[in-house]
Design a protein around this motif. Sequence first.
Motif, PDB file in Angstrom:
ATOM      1  N   SER A 162       0.809  -1.214   0.000  1.00 57.01           N
ATOM      2  CA  SER A 162       0.000   0.000   0.000  1.00 57.01           C
ATOM      3  C   SER A 162       0.850   1.276   0.000  1.00 57.01           C
ATOM      4  CB  SER A 162      -0.986   0.007   1.169  1.00 57.01           C
ATOM      5  OG  SER A 162      -0.322  -0.214   2.388  1.00 57.01           O
ATOM      6  N   ASP A 212       2.573   6.292  -2.582  1.00 57.88           N
ATOM      7  CA  ASP A 212       1.404   5.432  -2.371  1.00 57.88           C
ATOM      8  C   ASP A 212       1.131   4.611  -3.618  1.00 57.88           C
ATOM      9  OD1 ASP A 212       0.811   6.265   0.221  1.00 57.88           O
ATOM     10  OD2 ASP A 212      -0.206   8.061  -0.511  1.00 57.88           O
ATOM     11  N   THR A 246      -1.782   3.435  -5.663  1.00 57.69           N
ATOM     12  CA  THR A 246      -3.208   3.789  -5.817  1.00 57.69           C
ATOM     13  C   THR A 246      -3.782   3.018  -7.007  1.00 57.69           C
ATOM     14  OG1 THR A 246      -2.920   5.573  -7.429  1.00 57.69           O
ATOM     15  CG2 THR A 246      -2.547   6.136  -5.100  1.00 57.69           C
ATOM     16  N   ARG A 282       1.800   7.119  -6.733  1.00 59.90           N
ATOM     17  CA  ARG A 282       1.537   8.550  -6.548  1.00 59.90           C
ATOM     18  C   ARG A 282       2.409   9.058  -5.403  1.00 59.90           C
ATOM     19  NH1 ARG A 282      -2.323  12.378  -7.731  1.00 59.90           N
ATOM     20  NH2 ARG A 282      -3.844  10.947  -8.624  1.00 59.90           N
ATOM     21  N   ASN A 290       3.496  10.867  -2.253  1.00 61.38           N
ATOM     22  CA  ASN A 290       2.801  11.351  -1.055  1.00 61.38           C
ATOM     23  C   ASN A 290       3.618  12.485  -0.446  1.00 61.38           C
ATOM     24  OD1 ASN A 290       2.635  11.287   2.003  1.00 61.38           O
ATOM     25  ND2 ASN A 290       0.821  10.050   1.488  1.00 61.38           N
TER      26      ASN A 290
END
Lengths: 235, 220
Positions: B178, B188, B190, B195, B197
């Motif tokens: 995750s 992250d 997703t 993506r 963070n």
Amino acid sequence: MDKRIQSVSEAVADIQNGSTVMIGGFGEAGSPIELIHALIDSGARNLTVVNNNTGNGEVGLAALIGNGQVRKMICSYPRSSHSKVFPELYRAGKIELELVPQGTLAERIRAGGAGIPAFYTPTTVGTPLAEGKEVREFNGRKYVMEPWLQADYALIKCETADHAGNLTYNKTARNFSPIMCIAATTTIVQARKIVAPGDIDPECVVTPGLFVDRIVQVAEPLQESKLIAEGVSYP
Amino acid sequence: MSDSTEMKKGWSRNQMAELAAHDIPDGSCVNLGIGIPELVAQYVPEGREFLYHTENGLLGMGPTPESGEEDPELINAGKKPVTALPGASYFHHADSFAMIRGGHIDVCVLGAMQVSGNGDLANWSTGEVDAIPAVGGAMDLVQGVKNIFVITTHCTKTGDAKLVEACTYPLTGVGVVSRIYTDLAVIDVTPEGFRVNKLAPGVSFEEVVEKTGAPVLPAA
């Protein structure tokens, strides 16, 4: 029902060539080193051994493997900083390896003792270790079928046993031992202390004596890491 | 942070561990993998309490004992001496993996060789013919634990991306990771892929994109 045996050599004397033997322990914690050395002395060969690892240095399980008595290892982690015997034989094609994820190994052993021939687990789905295995979907998620694991013998180290074979363990030396006790036809236990029935509180028994066949006292077991540090090899 | 690498660009191993520790909620039951993940235990934020699980049969694991106090029968999954805190419990391996597979552990922090944009993890084998395959409990952990965090350097020592479109090494699990803490960014996983963070000090989004082997989205 007194299950006491006088010596470790007597306790393992009937282990035949070709037997499947579960050996308790996670690394050196819980490894029944005196029973393993007695098995080396007995000379039984062509064994299939179930243990989480493949031993360290040239004592205990590593010595049993190094002595050419093991045909196949069933384990989750055949590597460690002090393991050289197994890797050499494996690379030379002289020993078979069945690699099983640790949780699947534990559950296969438990299932073997509990009379459950197979079960489904999410572990290994989509990985090389699931190849050739039945996959089934439950509630939209995939699971891999794994078979039980049973053995002719289990070699176990415990802290305290009573005459009837009720056992308690010491800290993280418990690991695979209670489930191996239930999955083997004949369970052989080395105990640091042996006490009279009633001296272990029934509320505190970890392995009920029903699952234990032979107990032998080893009051001061050898410590594998100490032997390795001293450069000892067995026999 | 009093790390000696403080002035360097990017995060040190300890800083990555500290960032991961800050993302673990109070009261979580946590399993830490061998290596950099073990450092997480040193950075539990003030006022939070974690319960540590080690798969070889101990819940309530404490820190390394004082020299001379080691017990060879009280060890962690890496086979190093540990302690048991007040309230700890010991159990056998089938119970330990029932905790893992049964979804009773909240967070597991692991190392990685490769992670793909859909969260596939490869961390157990390079697949080389001569390698001794060893899997331990990793495949059970990634399937059963609710949140899988990965701590890893962004690239290998030879500069290859570890965050990739598709793993080339044998998989540990499919779609399981995750969040990833690297020396360059927190990333992250997703439904749209990687993506960002958070970026490490002195690191640009462009550098992260350049050093990642799959598309990366900027911080939302």
